[in-house]
Design a protein around this motif. Structure first.
Motif, short mmCIF file in Angstrom:
data_model
loop_
_atom_site.label_atom_id
_atom_site.label_comp_id
_atom_site.label_asym_id
_atom_site.label_seq_id
_atom_site.Cartn_x
_atom_site.Cartn_y
_atom_site.Cartn_z
N ALA A 126 56.57 0.85 41.80
CA ALA A 126 55.79 1.48 40.89
C ALA A 126 56.37 2.68 39.75
CB ALA A 126 53.66 1.23 42.15
N ALA B 106 46.13 1.40 43.61
CA ALA B 106 45.60 -0.47 42.78
C ALA B 106 46.91 -0.68 42.64
CB ALA B 106 44.78 -0.56 41.74
N VAL B 107 47.64 0.50 41.81
CA VAL B 107 49.21 0.31 41.75
C VAL B 107 50.17 0.07 42.37
CG1 VAL B 107 51.07 0.63 40.12
CG2 VAL B 107 48.89 1.02 39.16
N ARG C 165 49.49 -1.45 45.30
CA ARG C 165 49.11 -2.69 46.61
C ARG C 165 49.74 -4.08 45.97
NH1 ARG C 165 44.39 -0.14 47.45
NH2 ARG C 165 42.83 -1.71 45.59
N SER C 166 49.61 -3.57 44.23
CA SER C 166 50.36 -4.85 42.97
C SER C 166 51.80 -4.65 43.50
CB SER C 166 49.56 -4.39 41.77
OG SER C 166 50.39 -5.17 40.91
N GLN D 233 53.28 -4.24 46.04
CA GLN D 233 53.35 -4.50 47.32
C GLN D 233 53.43 -5.72 47.19
OE1 GLN D 233 54.21 -2.84 50.76
NE2 GLN D 233 55.32 -4.30 50.79
N ALA D 234 52.42 -6.51 46.88
CA ALA D 234 52.03 -7.81 46.51
C ALA D 234 53.11 -8.72 46.22
CB ALA D 234 50.66 -8.16 45.77
N ILE D 235 54.17 -8.03 45.35
CA ILE D 235 54.70 -8.84 44.52
C ILE D 235 55.96 -8.38 45.63
CG2 ILE D 235 56.51 -8.78 42.39
CD1 ILE D 235 54.31 -7.43 41.10
N VAL E 103 55.99 -1.84 38.11
CA VAL E 103 54.46 -1.98 37.94
C VAL E 103 53.70 -0.26 37.42
CG1 VAL E 103 52.32 -2.39 39.52
CG2 VAL E 103 54.62 -3.48 39.64
N THR F 139 54.83 -5.65 35.79
CA THR F 139 53.73 -5.64 35.59
C THR F 139 52.29 -4.44 35.15
OG1 THR F 139 53.76 -7.52 37.15
CG2 THR F 139 51.48 -6.33 37.14
N MET G 127 49.10 -2.73 34.43
CA MET G 127 47.83 -2.71 35.55
C MET G 127 46.78 -1.93 34.43
SD MET G 127 48.10 -3.86 38.43
CE MET G 127 46.46 -3.08 39.35
#
Length: 312
Positions: free
Chosen positions: A20, A33-34, A36-37, A39-41, A121, A151, A153
């Motif tokens: 991020a 939120a950034v 978490r995105s 982390q998911a990726i 991200v 990505t 956001m």
């Protein structure tokens, strides 16, 4: 969490992350939120998750004499990042060399060759490169050419009335003394930390011994009296407290100082690193006609804080 203070000459094990990218001052709900995105990726790609930010903050680099504005110290930032599961922190030096990079040079030299990232991200309004020549469109194109995913956001906020969660909005709330709204945007109380310093020791004379902290480069909230909680060095307990943030006009003080009176506590903590988190605003700073009037008001402030905390 591992901290790396440059983007050059990194080992292979410190590359290949999903990051991020931004300033992340405050690590508020939008930043989260950034993260978490990212982390998911990272989980999907089987890669470590990291954060890339600039040191010093670009605003401080371009305006070294500007008023203090930071929402958190590096120490508190590291604590929160660790809680959020960040594995790698890349502190990218913001210097004359970085300032002169255009968007292409930044992606090639910093993100690709330097950090060797797999994915980045950012917020959809992210600008970068000399004179902010780069945007999300150029970032996406330049990264795609190098096999790096991107990505973008959208802003995160409560709803249209209150707008997005952002560092600027949190600073505005603090300057208005609205620590409740600041806490909502941050997802936790606003927190300051530092080493307890010796002051005039007037509070001890008045039977209100305080732990004194300068704010340093942290933003200065509305001056006044606050309900706060204090955590001592090497403790996890948050102790109910009442604090004065101001210039101490009754006694001719100079400069803004945070003076925290810990309720039901009487120990020498000079030299300790402590944390103070803001819970509610009680009143504005005022100048009183002498120490007797000041002491009487301090007793009322203490009584109000005890009532708020539910203490006898």
């Amino acid at each position: 969490m591992k901290t790396l203070t440059d983007y050059k000459n990194l080992s292979k094990s410190d590359k290949g992350a999903v990051i991020a990218l931004g300033n992340f001052d405050g690590l508020h709900r939008g930043h989260q939120a950034v993260i978490r995105s990212a982390q998911a990726i990272a989980n999907t790609l089987g890669a470590p998750m990291g954060i890339g930010l600039f040191r010093p903050h670009p605003f401080r680099f371009f305006k070294p004499d500007a008023p203090a504005f930071r929402l958190m110290s590096p120490r508190v930032r590291a604590q929160v990042m660790d809680e959020l599961g960040v594995e790698l922190l890349y502190e990218i030096p913001f210097d004359d060399d970085l300032r002169e990079m255009d968007d292409t040079e930044f992606v090639e030299r910093v993100l690709h060759q330097g950090l060797g990232i797999k994915h980045v991200v950012v917020g959809e309004d992210y600008g970068f490169g000399k004179n902010r020549c780069g945007n999300i469109e150029s970032l996406t194109q330049l990264c795609a050419e190098r096999g790096i995913g991107v990505t973008a956001m959208s802003p995160v906020g409560l709803h249209e009335l209150y707008g997005k969660y952002g560092s600027t909005e949190i600073r505005k709330a603090l300057k208005q003394g609205d620590v409740f709204h600041a806490q909502h945007m941050l997802s936790r109380p606003w927190q300051v930390d530092g080493v307890v310093q010796k002051g005039q020791q007037l509070g001890r004379t008045l039977n209100f011994p305080t732990a004194n902290l300068p704010l340093g480069d942290l933003v200065v909230p509305k001056l006044g009296i606050y309900c706060v909680e204090t955590r001592l060095q090497d403790e996890t307990l948050w102790r109910p407290s009442v604090a004065s943030l101001g210039t101490r006009p009754t006694v001719g003080g100079e400069g803004v100082l945070l003076e925290t009176f810990i309720l039901n506590f009487n120990q020498d903590i000079y030299g300790q690193t402590i944390d103070v988190r803001f819970r509610s605003f009680i009143r504005e700073e005022a100048k009183f006609d002498g120490l007797d009037a000041l002491t009487a008001q301090m007793k009322r402030d203490e009584a109000g804080a005890r009532a708020i905390f539910g203490l006898n």
